[in-house]
Structures are given as structure tokens and as C-alpha cells.
Design a protein around this motif. Sequence first.
Motif, PDB file in Angstrom:
ATOM      1  N   MET A  52       0.835  -1.203   0.000  1.00 21.02           N
ATOM      2  CA  MET A  52       0.000   0.000   0.000  1.00 21.02           C
ATOM      3  C   MET A  52       0.870   1.253   0.000  1.00 21.02           C
ATOM      4  SD  MET A  52      -3.092  -0.926  -0.253  1.00 21.02           S
ATOM      5  CE  MET A  52      -3.997   0.524   0.186  1.00 21.02           C
ATOM      6  N   GLU A  53       1.964   1.234   0.749  1.00 22.93           N
ATOM      7  CA  GLU A  53       2.875   2.379   0.783  1.00 22.93           C
ATOM      8  C   GLU A  53       3.510   2.606  -0.590  1.00 22.93           C
ATOM      9  OE1 GLU A  53       7.184   3.235   2.802  1.00 22.93           O
ATOM     10  OE2 GLU A  53       5.665   2.288   4.054  1.00 22.93           O
ATOM     11  N   THR A  54       3.942   1.523  -1.222  1.00 23.51           N
ATOM     12  CA  THR A  54       4.546   1.623  -2.546  1.00 23.51           C
ATOM     13  C   THR A  54       3.532   2.123  -3.565  1.00 23.51           C
ATOM     14  OG1 THR A  54       6.055  -0.167  -1.978  1.00 23.51           O
ATOM     15  CG2 THR A  54       5.789   0.326  -4.318  1.00 23.51           C
ATOM     16  N   GLU A  60       1.553   9.199  -6.215  1.00 22.03           N
ATOM     17  CA  GLU A  60       2.061  10.564  -6.109  1.00 22.03           C
ATOM     18  C   GLU A  60       2.976  10.900  -7.286  1.00 22.03           C
ATOM     19  OE1 GLU A  60       3.917  11.112  -2.328  1.00 22.03           O
ATOM     20  OE2 GLU A  60       2.110  10.610  -1.212  1.00 22.03           O
ATOM     21  N   LEU A  61       3.822   9.959  -7.660  1.00 26.14           N
ATOM     22  CA  LEU A  61       4.718  10.168  -8.790  1.00 26.14           C
ATOM     23  C   LEU A  61       3.922  10.383 -10.073  1.00 26.14           C
ATOM     24  CD1 LEU A  61       7.614  10.134  -9.987  1.00 26.14           C
ATOM     25  CD2 LEU A  61       7.298   7.681 -10.318  1.00 26.14           C
ATOM     26  N   ALA A  62       2.894   9.577 -10.272  1.00 20.37           N
ATOM     27  CA  ALA A  62       2.069   9.712 -11.472  1.00 20.37           C
ATOM     28  C   ALA A  62       1.339  11.055 -11.480  1.00 20.37           C
ATOM     29  CB  ALA A  62       1.069   8.564 -11.552  1.00 20.37           C
ATOM     30  N   GLU A  63       0.835  11.492 -10.319  1.00 16.91           N
ATOM     31  CA  GLU A  63       0.168  12.792 -10.238  1.00 16.91           C
ATOM     32  C   GLU A  63       1.137  13.927 -10.561  1.00 16.91           C
ATOM     33  OE1 GLU A  63      -1.661  13.220  -6.433  1.00 16.91           O
ATOM     34  OE2 GLU A  63      -3.142  11.652  -6.819  1.00 16.91           O
ATOM     35  N   ALA A  67       0.775  16.540 -13.647  1.00 16.32           N
ATOM     36  CA  ALA A  67       0.720  17.985 -13.437  1.00 16.32           C
ATOM     37  C   ALA A  67       1.809  18.697 -14.245  1.00 16.32           C
ATOM     38  CB  ALA A  67       0.872  18.305 -11.949  1.00 16.32           C
ATOM     39  N   GLU A  68       3.008  18.117 -14.293  1.00 12.36           N
ATOM     40  CA  GLU A  68       4.076  18.733 -15.077  1.00 12.36           C
ATOM     41  C   GLU A  68       3.744  18.733 -16.567  1.00 12.36           C
ATOM     42  OE1 GLU A  68       7.735  16.766 -14.179  1.00 12.36           O
ATOM     43  OE2 GLU A  68       7.622  17.258 -12.053  1.00 12.36           O
TER      44      GLU A  68
END
Length: 105
Positions: A52-54, A60-63, A67-68
Amino acid sequence: MAVLKGDTAKGVMIGVGLAFTAPLLLAAFSGFARPAARAAVKAGLLAYEKGMETAAEFGELAEDLLAEAEAEIESERAAPDTPPTEAATEPSATPETPPDTGTSA
């Protein structure tokens, strides 16, 4: 013993034998089985939490990447459609002369 010649009869006899011996086997291995089961459940819970942590970190990385990319698309849309000139992209070998102010010396 014509009854034991069929596969079905052999299966039934094996099942009955296991049904009688299972309580004895469980009693013999219960001292070992409970701690082993508890350790297996504990390891499963730890693996689930790590997963779940991974997954959250990957989300978060995908978000961030999304956004970038959206910001880059918006900045490209807002920029004028004129391509940059060579003078603006490559430095000149000769220095530029100052603009003429209109006064002569």
C-alpha cells in the motif's frame, strides 16, 4: 476384497482414514501450527502495508508527472506561434553595436 478395486472405493477409504487421523495429526502439530500460522499472517500484513505504501508513492509520482505535463502543454499553448530566430537561439560571434541615438559627434 472386490470392494477396494474401484477408484471411487479407494478414494472413499483414503478419505475415511484421513478423517480419523486428522484430529491426531492436528493435536501433534498444534504446538507448531499456531505460531507458524501467526507468523504467516504477520508477514502477510507487513507485505500488504508495504504494498500500500509503494502504491501510494507510485500514485504521487504519477500525479506529479501529470501535473508537469499539463503545465507544459498550457505554457506551449500560451506561447506565441512564431518560431524563435537564429539570433535569439545562437549567440553571435561579433558583439552587437549599440542602437543609434540620433546624435552625431
